[in-house]
Design a protein around this motif. Structure first.
Motif, mmCIF file in Angstrom:
data_model
loop_
_atom_site.group_PDB
_atom_site.id
_atom_site.type_symbol
_atom_site.label_atom_id
_atom_site.label_comp_id
_atom_site.label_asym_id
_atom_site.label_seq_id
_atom_site.Cartn_x
_atom_site.Cartn_y
_atom_site.Cartn_z
ATOM 1 N N ALA A 125 -49.229 -82.144 32.809
ATOM 2 C CA ALA A 125 -47.934 -81.618 32.369
ATOM 3 C C ALA A 125 -46.932 -81.629 33.516
ATOM 4 O O ALA A 125 -45.776 -82.010 33.339
ATOM 5 C CB ALA A 125 -48.089 -80.207 31.817
ATOM 6 N N SER A 126 -47.378 -81.249 34.703
ATOM 7 C CA SER A 126 -46.459 -81.198 35.846
ATOM 8 C C SER A 126 -45.991 -82.592 36.254
ATOM 9 O O SER A 126 -44.941 -82.744 36.867
ATOM 10 C CB SER A 126 -47.098 -80.464 37.023
ATOM 11 O OG SER A 126 -48.108 -81.232 37.640
ATOM 12 N N HIS A 127 -46.760 -83.614 35.884
ATOM 13 C CA HIS A 127 -46.360 -84.991 36.184
ATOM 14 C C HIS A 127 -45.255 -85.486 35.255
ATOM 15 O O HIS A 127 -44.704 -86.563 35.468
ATOM 16 C CB HIS A 127 -47.565 -85.930 36.109
ATOM 17 C CG HIS A 127 -48.485 -85.789 37.276
ATOM 18 N ND1 HIS A 127 -49.527 -86.636 37.505
ATOM 19 C CD2 HIS A 127 -48.523 -84.882 38.290
ATOM 20 C CE1 HIS A 127 -50.174 -86.278 38.604
ATOM 21 N NE2 HIS A 127 -49.579 -85.210 39.086
ATOM 22 N N LEU A 128 -44.927 -84.704 34.252
ATOM 23 C CA LEU A 128 -43.808 -85.025 33.364
ATOM 24 C C LEU A 128 -42.500 -84.427 33.871
ATOM 25 O O LEU A 128 -41.432 -84.740 33.351
ATOM 26 C CB LEU A 128 -44.080 -84.481 31.948
ATOM 27 C CG LEU A 128 -45.326 -84.999 31.236
ATOM 28 C CD1 LEU A 128 -45.524 -84.263 29.926
ATOM 29 C CD2 LEU A 128 -45.227 -86.501 31.014
ATOM 30 N N GLU A 129 -42.596 -83.563 34.866
ATOM 31 C CA GLU A 129 -41.423 -82.847 35.351
ATOM 32 C C GLU A 129 -40.576 -83.714 36.275
ATOM 33 O O GLU A 129 -41.086 -84.421 37.144
ATOM 34 C CB GLU A 129 -41.834 -81.569 36.082
ATOM 35 C CG GLU A 129 -42.624 -80.591 35.243
ATOM 36 C CD GLU A 129 -41.873 -80.038 34.041
ATOM 37 O OE1 GLU A 129 -40.647 -80.241 33.924
ATOM 38 O OE2 GLU A 129 -42.530 -79.388 33.211
ATOM 39 N N LYS A 130 -39.262 -83.634 36.091
ATOM 40 C CA LYS A 130 -38.299 -84.392 36.886
ATOM 41 C C LYS A 130 -38.513 -84.170 38.388
ATOM 42 O O LYS A 130 -38.473 -85.115 39.171
ATOM 43 C CB LYS A 130 -36.878 -84.010 36.487
ATOM 44 C CG LYS A 130 -35.778 -84.748 37.241
ATOM 45 C CD LYS A 130 -34.410 -84.285 36.792
ATOM 46 C CE LYS A 130 -33.247 -84.964 37.428
ATOM 47 N NZ LYS A 130 -33.412 -85.790 38.579
ATOM 48 N N GLY A 131 -38.759 -82.941 38.772
ATOM 49 C CA GLY A 131 -38.949 -82.627 40.187
ATOM 50 C C GLY A 131 -40.104 -83.386 40.810
ATOM 51 O O GLY A 131 -40.016 -83.834 41.961
ATOM 52 N N TRP A 132 -41.186 -83.545 40.075
ATOM 53 C CA TRP A 132 -42.328 -84.291 40.591
ATOM 54 C C TRP A 132 -42.037 -85.788 40.553
ATOM 55 O O TRP A 132 -42.262 -86.500 41.529
ATOM 56 C CB TRP A 132 -43.598 -83.970 39.810
ATOM 57 C CG TRP A 132 -44.783 -84.663 40.389
ATOM 58 C CD1 TRP A 132 -45.516 -84.268 41.467
ATOM 59 C CD2 TRP A 132 -45.344 -85.912 39.962
ATOM 60 N NE1 TRP A 132 -46.506 -85.188 41.738
ATOM 61 C CE2 TRP A 132 -46.420 -86.208 40.821
ATOM 62 C CE3 TRP A 132 -45.049 -86.807 38.945
ATOM 63 C CZ2 TRP A 132 -47.197 -87.347 40.693
ATOM 64 C CZ3 TRP A 132 -45.827 -87.940 38.810
ATOM 65 C CH2 TRP A 132 -46.885 -88.209 39.679
ATOM 66 N N LEU A 151 -36.919 -78.818 33.080
ATOM 67 C CA LEU A 151 -38.329 -78.546 32.795
ATOM 68 C C LEU A 151 -38.661 -79.009 31.380
ATOM 69 O O LEU A 151 -37.866 -78.877 30.463
ATOM 70 C CB LEU A 151 -38.636 -77.050 32.937
ATOM 71 C CG LEU A 151 -38.563 -76.487 34.347
ATOM 72 C CD1 LEU A 151 -38.807 -74.983 34.321
ATOM 73 C CD2 LEU A 151 -39.549 -77.164 35.274
ATOM 74 N N VAL A 152 -39.863 -79.494 31.213
ATOM 75 C CA VAL A 152 -40.305 -80.030 29.925
ATOM 76 C C VAL A 152 -40.900 -78.899 29.084
ATOM 77 O O VAL A 152 -41.932 -79.039 28.455
ATOM 78 C CB VAL A 152 -41.324 -81.171 30.135
ATOM 79 C CG1 VAL A 152 -41.598 -81.887 28.829
ATOM 80 C CG2 VAL A 152 -40.806 -82.164 31.162
ATOM 81 N N GLU A 153 -40.230 -77.777 29.081
ATOM 82 C CA GLU A 153 -40.714 -76.569 28.401
ATOM 83 C C GLU A 153 -40.948 -76.806 26.906
ATOM 84 O O GLU A 153 -41.961 -76.395 26.359
ATOM 85 C CB GLU A 153 -39.693 -75.453 28.612
ATOM 86 C CG GLU A 153 -40.116 -74.108 28.107
ATOM 87 C CD GLU A 153 -39.079 -73.048 28.454
ATOM 88 O OE1 GLU A 153 -39.112 -72.014 27.792
ATOM 89 O OE2 GLU A 153 -38.251 -73.251 29.349
ATOM 90 N N ASN A 154 -40.033 -77.477 26.240
ATOM 91 C CA ASN A 154 -40.178 -77.675 24.795
ATOM 92 C C ASN A 154 -41.375 -78.539 24.449
ATOM 93 O O ASN A 154 -42.072 -78.293 23.475
ATOM 94 C CB ASN A 154 -38.897 -78.272 24.207
ATOM 95 C CG ASN A 154 -37.754 -77.283 24.262
ATOM 96 O OD1 ASN A 154 -37.967 -76.077 24.220
ATOM 97 N ND2 ASN A 154 -36.539 -77.788 24.376
ATOM 98 N N THR A 155 -41.650 -79.568 25.237
ATOM 99 C CA THR A 155 -42.818 -80.416 25.011
ATOM 100 C C THR A 155 -44.088 -79.585 25.100
ATOM 101 O O THR A 155 -44.984 -79.715 24.277
ATOM 102 C CB THR A 155 -42.859 -81.550 26.064
ATOM 103 O OG1 THR A 155 -41.667 -82.301 25.966
ATOM 104 C CG2 THR A 155 -44.055 -82.447 25.858
ATOM 105 N N LEU A 156 -44.152 -78.718 26.088
ATOM 106 C CA LEU A 156 -45.361 -77.919 26.277
ATOM 107 C C LEU A 156 -45.517 -76.867 25.189
ATOM 108 O O LEU A 156 -46.630 -76.521 24.823
ATOM 109 C CB LEU A 156 -45.362 -77.296 27.666
ATOM 110 C CG LEU A 156 -45.512 -78.356 28.757
ATOM 111 C CD1 LEU A 156 -45.260 -77.757 30.120
ATOM 112 C CD2 LEU A 156 -46.873 -78.981 28.706
#
Length: 170
Positions: A125-132, A151-156
């Motif tokens: 999941a964290s690999h989907l984040e723009k920051g990473w 943050l990809v909050e909605n996907t999660l």
């Protein structure tokens, strides 16, 4: 360090088998979600993108210091196939008085969204984040202002409804 220790106590009180990898991601999500909501991170930690996702920039030193100060303990635990993980536990109970209402809600939301996920799913999941994504190649610091609002909050939230990447409750 007291604030960070208290955040770790919160996650330790809510998450069963709190391993270091998972804790690193929970701290990241708590700080970045808080920043996206209020313009302020909770812990004051800076984060770096590494192979396994975003982590506190000096996380090894941070955990050693907290362990040396008897605020947490780190136990080497066999996790299968000859592999070991580092399980984190705290000696003090969580003290909510050190956090404001928004911070407490953010900690709770992060726990609900990510706390039951297996570490491997949380890394994914964290690999989907723009920051990473923006910083992984250079292993550089993740800018709050450039990343927290994406943050990809909605996907999660959708994934958490499916349940296949979560640990089963005992």
């Amino acid at each position: 360090m007291n604030r960070i220790s208290n955040m770790i106590s919160f996650f330790d009180s809510k998450v069963k088998k709190l391993y270091k990898t998972k804790l690193n991601k929970l701290l990241f999500y708590a700080d970045f979600l808080s920043y996206s909501r209020t313009g302020y991170a909770i812990s004051g930690i800076s984060y770096r993108a590494i192979q396994f996702g975003p982590v506190p920039s000096q996380y090894q030193k941070m955990y050693v210091k907290l362990s040396d100060d008897a605020k947490l303990s780190i136990e080497q635990v066999e996790v299968g196939n000859g592999n070991y993980g580092e399980m984190i536990s705290t000696s003090k109970s969580f003290d909510p008085s050190g956090f404001n209402e928004n911070e407490l809600k953010t900690l709770q939301d992060v726990c609900e969204l990510y706390g039951k996920m297996q570490a491997s799913a949380l890394v994914e999941a964290s690999h989907l984040e723009k920051g990473w994504i923006d910083n992984e190649q250079s292993k550089s610091f993740i800018n709050f202002q450039e990343s927290a609002f994406y943050l990809v909050e909605n996907t999660l939230l959708k994934e958490s409804a499916g349940g296949d990447k979560h640990e089963s409750p005992e």
